[in-house]
Motif scaffolding. Sequence first.
Motif, PDB file in Angstrom:
ATOM      1  N   HIS A   1       0.808  -1.218   0.000  1.00 60.57           N
ATOM      2  CA  HIS A   1       0.000   0.000   0.000  1.00 60.57           C
ATOM      3  C   HIS A   1       0.842   1.270   0.000  1.00 60.57           C
ATOM      4  CE1 HIS A   1      -3.604  -2.336   0.377  1.00 60.57           C
ATOM      5  NE2 HIS A   1      -3.210  -2.883   1.509  1.00 60.57           N
ATOM      6  N   GLY A   2       2.152   1.129  -0.140  1.00 64.52           N
ATOM      7  CA  GLY A   2       3.014   2.308  -0.231  1.00 64.52           C
ATOM      8  C   GLY A   2       3.143   3.086   1.059  1.00 64.52           C
ATOM      9  N   LYS A   3       2.934   2.424   2.198  1.00 63.95           N
ATOM     10  CA  LYS A   3       3.075   3.114   3.475  1.00 63.95           C
ATOM     11  C   LYS A   3       4.548   3.283   3.823  1.00 63.95           C
ATOM     12  CE  LYS A   3      -1.346   1.518   5.331  1.00 63.95           C
ATOM     13  NZ  LYS A   3      -2.029   0.756   6.404  1.00 63.95           N
ATOM     14  N   PRO A   4       4.890   4.311   4.593  1.00 65.22           N
ATOM     15  CA  PRO A   4       6.302   4.546   4.930  1.00 65.22           C
ATOM     16  C   PRO A   4       6.877   3.410   5.768  1.00 65.22           C
ATOM     17  CG  PRO A   4       4.869   5.995   6.214  1.00 65.22           C
ATOM     18  CD  PRO A   4       4.004   5.336   5.196  1.00 65.22           C
ATOM     19  N   LEU A   5       8.039   2.932   5.365  1.00 70.71           N
ATOM     20  CA  LEU A   5       8.727   1.866   6.091  1.00 70.71           C
ATOM     21  C   LEU A   5      10.045   2.349   6.679  1.00 70.71           C
ATOM     22  CD1 LEU A   5       7.927  -0.991   3.580  1.00 70.71           C
ATOM     23  CD2 LEU A   5       7.141  -0.861   5.925  1.00 70.71           C
ATOM     24  N   HIS A   6      10.366   3.616   6.428  1.00 63.58           N
ATOM     25  CA  HIS A   6      11.521   4.280   7.052  1.00 63.58           C
ATOM     26  C   HIS A   6      12.834   3.526   6.833  1.00 63.58           C
ATOM     27  CE1 HIS A   6       8.410   6.700   8.919  1.00 63.58           C
ATOM     28  NE2 HIS A   6       7.848   5.598   9.351  1.00 63.58           N
ATOM     29  N   ARG A   7      12.948   2.884   5.678  1.00 63.72           N
ATOM     30  CA  ARG A   7      14.173   2.170   5.287  1.00 63.72           C
ATOM     31  C   ARG A   7      14.573   1.098   6.299  1.00 63.72           C
ATOM     32  NH1 ARG A   7      17.990   7.152   3.036  1.00 63.72           N
ATOM     33  NH2 ARG A   7      16.500   7.915   1.479  1.00 63.72           N
TER      34      ARG A   7
ATOM     35  N   VAL B   1       4.357  -6.821  20.026  1.00 62.65           N
ATOM     36  CA  VAL B   1       4.736  -5.759  19.090  1.00 62.65           C
ATOM     37  C   VAL B   1       5.248  -6.317  17.775  1.00 62.65           C
ATOM     38  CG1 VAL B   1       5.277  -4.077  20.870  1.00 62.65           C
ATOM     39  CG2 VAL B   1       7.043  -5.643  20.090  1.00 62.65           C
ATOM     40  N   MET B   2       5.639  -7.565  17.779  1.00 60.53           N
ATOM     41  CA  MET B   2       6.271  -8.137  16.577  1.00 60.53           C
ATOM     42  C   MET B   2       5.329  -8.114  15.371  1.00 60.53           C
ATOM     43  SD  MET B   2       9.426  -9.333  17.072  1.00 60.53           S
ATOM     44  CE  MET B   2       9.751 -10.865  16.238  1.00 60.53           C
ATOM     45  N   TYR B   3       4.047  -8.331  15.628  1.00 64.02           N
ATOM     46  CA  TYR B   3       3.110  -8.448  14.517  1.00 64.02           C
ATOM     47  C   TYR B   3       2.073  -7.331  14.510  1.00 64.02           C
ATOM     48  CZ  TYR B   3       5.339 -12.931  15.151  1.00 64.02           C
ATOM     49  OH  TYR B   3       6.288 -13.900  15.327  1.00 64.02           O
ATOM     50  N   ALA B   4       2.316  -6.300  15.313  1.00 60.58           N
ATOM     51  CA  ALA B   4       1.389  -5.168  15.391  1.00 60.58           C
ATOM     52  C   ALA B   4       1.646  -4.194  14.241  1.00 60.58           C
ATOM     53  CB  ALA B   4       1.553  -4.440  16.718  1.00 60.58           C
ATOM     54  N   PRO B   5       0.642  -3.365  13.890  1.00 65.03           N
ATOM     55  CA  PRO B   5       0.830  -2.369  12.824  1.00 65.03           C
ATOM     56  C   PRO B   5       1.983  -1.412  13.102  1.00 65.03           C
ATOM     57  CG  PRO B   5      -1.490  -2.613  13.347  1.00 65.03           C
ATOM     58  CD  PRO B   5      -0.743  -3.398  14.379  1.00 65.03           C
ATOM     59  N   SER B   6       2.280  -1.169  14.396  1.00 71.68           N
ATOM     60  CA  SER B   6       3.350  -0.227  14.736  1.00 71.68           C
ATOM     61  C   SER B   6       4.714  -0.909  14.822  1.00 71.68           C
ATOM     62  CB  SER B   6       3.039   0.458  16.065  1.00 71.68           C
ATOM     63  OG  SER B   6       2.867  -0.511  17.091  1.00 71.68           O
ATOM     64  N   PHE B   7       4.807  -2.160  14.381  1.00 74.59           N
ATOM     65  CA  PHE B   7       6.069  -2.905  14.454  1.00 74.59           C
ATOM     66  C   PHE B   7       7.200  -2.161  13.758  1.00 74.59           C
ATOM     67  CE2 PHE B   7       8.820  -5.800  11.965  1.00 74.59           C
ATOM     68  CZ  PHE B   7       9.581  -6.305  13.014  1.00 74.59           C
ATOM     69  N   ILE B   8       6.912  -1.548  12.626  1.00 79.48           N
ATOM     70  CA  ILE B   8       7.953  -0.860  11.853  1.00 79.48           C
ATOM     71  C   ILE B   8       8.604   0.242  12.679  1.00 79.48           C
ATOM     72  CG2 ILE B   8       8.321   0.708   9.898  1.00 79.48           C
ATOM     73  CD1 ILE B   8       8.234  -2.198   9.094  1.00 79.48           C
ATOM     74  N   ILE B   9       7.809   0.970  13.460  1.00 78.24           N
ATOM     75  CA  ILE B   9       8.374   2.050  14.279  1.00 78.24           C
ATOM     76  C   ILE B   9       9.277   1.467  15.357  1.00 78.24           C
ATOM     77  CG2 ILE B   9       7.842   4.034  15.749  1.00 78.24           C
ATOM     78  CD1 ILE B   9       7.026   4.267  12.776  1.00 78.24           C
TER      79      ILE B   9
ATOM     80  N   TRP C   1      12.430   0.389  13.711  1.00 77.13           N
ATOM     81  CA  TRP C   1      13.273   1.567  13.400  1.00 77.13           C
ATOM     82  C   TRP C   1      14.014   2.033  14.656  1.00 77.13           C
ATOM     83  CZ3 TRP C   1      13.035   6.699  15.158  1.00 77.13           C
ATOM     84  CH2 TRP C   1      13.860   7.597  14.479  1.00 77.13           C
ATOM     85  N   LEU C   2      13.306   2.098  15.772  1.00 80.32           N
ATOM     86  CA  LEU C   2      13.935   2.496  17.029  1.00 80.32           C
ATOM     87  C   LEU C   2      15.042   1.524  17.420  1.00 80.32           C
ATOM     88  CD1 LEU C   2      10.828   3.548  19.150  1.00 80.32           C
ATOM     89  CD2 LEU C   2      12.692   5.039  18.452  1.00 80.32           C
ATOM     90  N   TRP C   3      14.777   0.225  17.255  1.00 84.09           N
ATOM     91  CA  TRP C   3      15.759  -0.804  17.608  1.00 84.09           C
ATOM     92  C   TRP C   3      17.013  -0.677  16.737  1.00 84.09           C
ATOM     93  CZ3 TRP C   3      17.096  -3.226  21.552  1.00 84.09           C
ATOM     94  CH2 TRP C   3      17.649  -4.500  21.584  1.00 84.09           C
TER      95      TRP C   3
ATOM     96  N   THR D   1       4.642   4.182  25.481  1.00 84.95           N
ATOM     97  CA  THR D   1       4.289   5.221  26.454  1.00 84.95           C
ATOM     98  C   THR D   1       4.141   6.571  25.792  1.00 84.95           C
ATOM     99  OG1 THR D   1       5.402   4.045  28.256  1.00 84.95           O
ATOM    100  CG2 THR D   1       5.022   6.412  28.560  1.00 84.95           C
ATOM    101  N   PHE D   2       5.088   6.896  24.905  1.00 85.83           N
ATOM    102  CA  PHE D   2       5.100   8.216  24.264  1.00 85.83           C
ATOM    103  C   PHE D   2       4.477   8.207  22.868  1.00 85.83           C
ATOM    104  CE2 PHE D   2       8.362   8.419  27.531  1.00 85.83           C
ATOM    105  CZ  PHE D   2       8.035   9.613  28.151  1.00 85.83           C
ATOM    106  N   ASN D   3       3.846   7.065  22.516  1.00 87.94           N
ATOM    107  CA  ASN D   3       3.089   6.986  21.261  1.00 87.94           C
ATOM    108  C   ASN D   3       3.933   7.466  20.078  1.00 87.94           C
ATOM    109  OD1 ASN D   3       0.898   6.422  19.693  1.00 87.94           O
ATOM    110  ND2 ASN D   3      -0.300   8.211  20.287  1.00 87.94           N
ATOM    111  N   VAL D   4       5.144   6.916  19.992  1.00 91.62           N
ATOM    112  CA  VAL D   4       6.106   7.394  18.994  1.00 91.62           C
ATOM    113  C   VAL D   4       5.594   7.219  17.566  1.00 91.62           C
ATOM    114  CG1 VAL D   4       8.427   7.056  18.041  1.00 91.62           C
ATOM    115  CG2 VAL D   4       8.080   7.036  20.512  1.00 91.62           C
ATOM    116  N   HIS D   5       4.838   6.139  17.297  1.00 90.18           N
ATOM    117  CA  HIS D   5       4.375   5.914  15.919  1.00 90.18           C
ATOM    118  C   HIS D   5       3.458   7.037  15.444  1.00 90.18           C
ATOM    119  CE1 HIS D   5       0.827   4.244  17.982  1.00 90.18           C
ATOM    120  NE2 HIS D   5       0.181   4.458  16.861  1.00 90.18           N
TER     121      HIS D   5
END
Length: 511
Positions: free
Chosen positions: A232-238, A271-279, A282-284, A305-309
């Motif tokens: 779907h062309g969503k950002p994957l942040h490399r 978190v491994m299979y959640a929609p926010s996994f990519i964020i 990226w942090l890791w 906690t800080f809702n980074v995604h």
Amino acid sequence: MDVLTRAEEQQVWAHFPEIDKKMVDYATNEVLKDSKYIFVSSGKVKKGYCTHCHGKFYVEEVVKQNAKATCPKCDSKCTYKKDWLGRKYLTDSAYFLWFEKSLANPKMIVASWVYCSRNYSVFYENVKTTCKRVALYTFEIGKSEMYKVYAWRNNDLAKCSSVYNYDTGSLLDKISIQSLIDATSGTPFEYSGWENYGHYTLLKYLALYSEMPNIEVLSKNGFRNVVEAKLHGKPLHRTINWKAFKLHDFFKISKQDYLMMKQTDATGIHVMYAPSFIIGLWLWQQARKEKSKMPYEKMIKGCNTFNVHAYLSQFKKIKKYCTIHRIFNYAQKQFELSSKHYALPSQVLVTWSDYIEDCLKLGLNLDDEVILYPKNLKKAHEKTIKLIKIKNDEIANLKIQKRYEGLKHLVFESNGFIIRPPETFNEIVVEGKKLKHCVGTYADRYSKGECTLLFVRKVNAPDVPFYTVELRGKEVIQIRGLNNKPSTKSVQNFMDTFKKQKLTKRARKAV
């Protein structure tokens, strides 16, 4: 879309079998399964005809148009229709997706969006289901194509720029999963992981698999969310290495780090299979580049906690100046310090990001930790807001003073009135407040030269707001006094004199 030549069309059609009984049966029994009617004749003795089994029988019960009924011959669920009523528009139709093996290439699969219909408008006995292909797809390793079929142009084909769902506009669209199983059997697509994808992503997934067969590793290990983000062309942040063949290589981390992620997820964070996994990934990756010793579990906890995604842009702005570990630690302390001010921890990131932006505008040194990590972020941000306002006001004042120099030739006095351009930013704001109209909102436009404002004052009270004038070239657009009231006769007479004396051709150029 590119229209194909006849030779190119023949090459495409060579992959597709003729429409066969299996496709028609699927259309009849699955896609149009509700297209079953019992047509009842008029008269004392009513005869019924089932369009599904073609059986004929007597109908003894009272027949109501469009009432539900059961065929006594085939036990099908049908709808009653009175055969003496008009049925000009009685045609049932739908679309479905059908898969087949290529006739020309045993390693290729093909698919078709098929339009099927049953037309009862003329005769209702022995109605046949008709099927027409309206879009074609070909899938082989290294290549996928989509073509639209123009039936009204002798089945001309036009090549589409990419593979996508044919826009049928119908809620009855179906996919024949069995045809897909049969088509992929014995081909490179048999174990592609397509079963993990639904209606609206299946075709795109097959196209992506054609290009990158290695993505089956992600699909089969439950990372459908990553693949769908790609589709779907969503950002994957490399964060993803699409040329990889092992999970940890896909995620650009070591096998040990991947196992750490997996173990942490097993503890219940999910978190491994959640929609926010990519964020989180990226942090890791960023934490590893920083050689941080922060555990993955603690990092994910901070991320949640800080809702980074949701506030990634603010987080990235802050991260230019400090590590992830320090961001979470400092933000947590500031949240606890000003918990009455911040409704949510994520608001600390927003405030900190805005504070950093203010510091950059003010030319403050963010390499200085005293500036980057103020003891009280809320109070520090309040100070920078004030400083920015002062700076903006100073810039606006300089622009307005420059405009004044270009407009002061319009200063004019007559009959107890004087008109002049404003000299400061604040003067325009005060004008709007005192006269209770909207000229204060024009201050920024005036400073940029987008409009021309003039103040009318009484000679004996030159500093008291009286009337405000807006000019456009030689035209007076509006004259407004207290509560936005129009000019009095005396003020209008003064303005007429002003126009004759000052709005000359030479003066207009200055305006």
